[in-house]
Design an enzyme around this catalytic site. Sequence first.
Site, PDB file in Angstrom:
ATOM      1  N   GLU A  77       0.793  -1.183   0.242  1.00  0.00           N
ATOM      2  CA  GLU A  77       0.009  -0.077   0.089  1.00  0.00           C
ATOM      3  C   GLU A  77       0.662   1.422  -0.077  1.00  0.00           C
ATOM      4  OE1 GLU A  77      -2.503  -0.562   3.489  1.00  0.00           O
ATOM      5  OE2 GLU A  77      -4.073  -1.620   2.379  1.00  0.00           O
ATOM      6  N   GLU A 316      -6.152  20.053  36.217  1.00  0.00           N
ATOM      7  CA  GLU A 316      -7.293  21.356  36.536  1.00  0.00           C
ATOM      8  C   GLU A 316      -6.160  22.565  36.189  1.00  0.00           C
ATOM      9  OE1 GLU A 316     -10.540  21.903  39.874  1.00  0.00           O
ATOM     10  OE2 GLU A 316      -8.397  22.092  40.936  1.00  0.00           O
TER      11      GLU A 316
END
Length: 576
Positions: A77, A316
């Site tokens: 491919e 956070e």
Amino acid sequence: MAGKKRSKENPAIQLEVLEKARTGVRGFDEITEGGLPQGRPALVVGGAGSGKTVFGMEFLVRGALQYGEPGVFMTFEESEKDLSKNFATIGFNLKDLIARKLLFIDFVFIERKEIEETGEFDLDGLFVRLESAIDSIGAKRVVLDTLEALFSGFSDEAILRAELRRLFRWLKDKGVTVVITCERGTTTLTRFGLEEYVADCVIMLDQRMTDQVATRRMRIIKYRGSKHGSNEYPFLIDENGLSILPVTSLGLNYTVSSERVPSGIERLDNMLGGGYFRGSSILVTGTPGTGKSTVGAHFADAACRAGKRSLYFSFEESPHQIMRNMTSVGIDLKQWVDKGTLRFHATRPSLYGLEMHLVTMHKIIEDFKAEVVIVDPVSNLASVGSNTEIGSMLTRLIDFLKFRQITSLFTNLTLAGGVLEATEVGISSLMDTWILLRDIEIGGERNRGMYVLKSRGMAHSNQIREFLLTNEGVQLRDVYAGPAGVLTGTARLAQEAQEKAQAMTRQQEIEHNQREIERQRQIMEAQISAIQAQFEVTKEKLEMSVTQEQTVEKLLAKDREAMARLRKADKTLAVK
């Protein structure tokens, strides 16, 4: 990797066991207990983008560089040029390996419409080409990518099945370790439904979407002649290739240490009898603003001061924000980042799924060789998983950390109004030490309090301490506990001032009484002195009187004797 095993029935007999070829893929060799079956074909199945080609190429690159086994990559491919560019992004220099004859890439272009199927069609041409490539560099490893491209022109199922069997048989006869990639089928594992039966090892790679978050997973479908892990294992593709998390949950046979690790807060260490145990897990919970991240920063700072490599996972705040905020309480984390003993890894939980977060954390911890880990806060992971899933993920992470004797601290947000002595993600039972931070409201003020809810294996304080954030870091002070309850802040200061005034009054009363005692003692001593003086005067007079009487008596006695002599009295009478 050859090996022998003694027969259970007759220990004198040694049995030949399956030889394996290590892949060098992080985590894979642990799952398969040694790698792929040596000299046999293995099938890697997966959809588009699942990582099949990456797995195959890394198998060859690691084999060439780490185990001295050259490899052939036959692609149907992508060209050699495209592959070289693609794999340069993960640090694989394919051109250099080709120049050193450690890698041979053969791009075979197959045009489906040019294939004419006849009863005589076979793969002899491919075998000749592949054998030439193997012999040219003395290859020990081969990758065929992908099987569908090779057999794209086959529509006759009988021919297809015959050629598939012949391909696998030819590869096994060559004695090379082979990875063959293929696409997943719609109703069967593979597209043709036969490959998984003729391969000795079948590996399935999967990429799935959950709540718009992608997660890659790997599973060993079968492995002839070998034990292997049967669970699904999350894996990551990054700049270093594949990283597979080799365990879903480790056992409970890890070693423990009695060595103490300072928390960075002196009075907290005193409350714990000397600090945390090395390799233990610590949970710090509290409502917003109670100082959970500051406790974690103190721990990181203390670890870096002791020369331990510390890793801070933040879900956070950014690293710069954390470092800036901590300078307000006298903690300089930037100095440790600059010295390389502290590393931050900050991401939003929504960036990955839970499994990918776990794989990423494993990889970073191993690469950095961390001795201390802070995770702040684990409650933010609720945005990408249920409480059960988060608990499972953290169980595996904690097991991983305990096995490596890494001391870990986790912060967890408790919602205001909720139960303080509980965690929403249900991880408290996994923790060795649980520190609870809470708000104490009294007299119109909100102050912070800290106490140790549990700490396994050590005597610890059961007292609440007032938790103060100062310019010099966290300070813990004794709270006032009295008839009115626990007092903190200005209420505590007012109570302390009142008690100080009362203490001063009592001290003044004591001093007054002591002075009165001294005055009474002096009066008594003066009275005793006066009585003593009067006694001496009286004594002197009485003694003089006694002396005079004795003198008179002696004179009288002499006079009687003299008179007796004059009267010529009897001596006895004279004496009388």
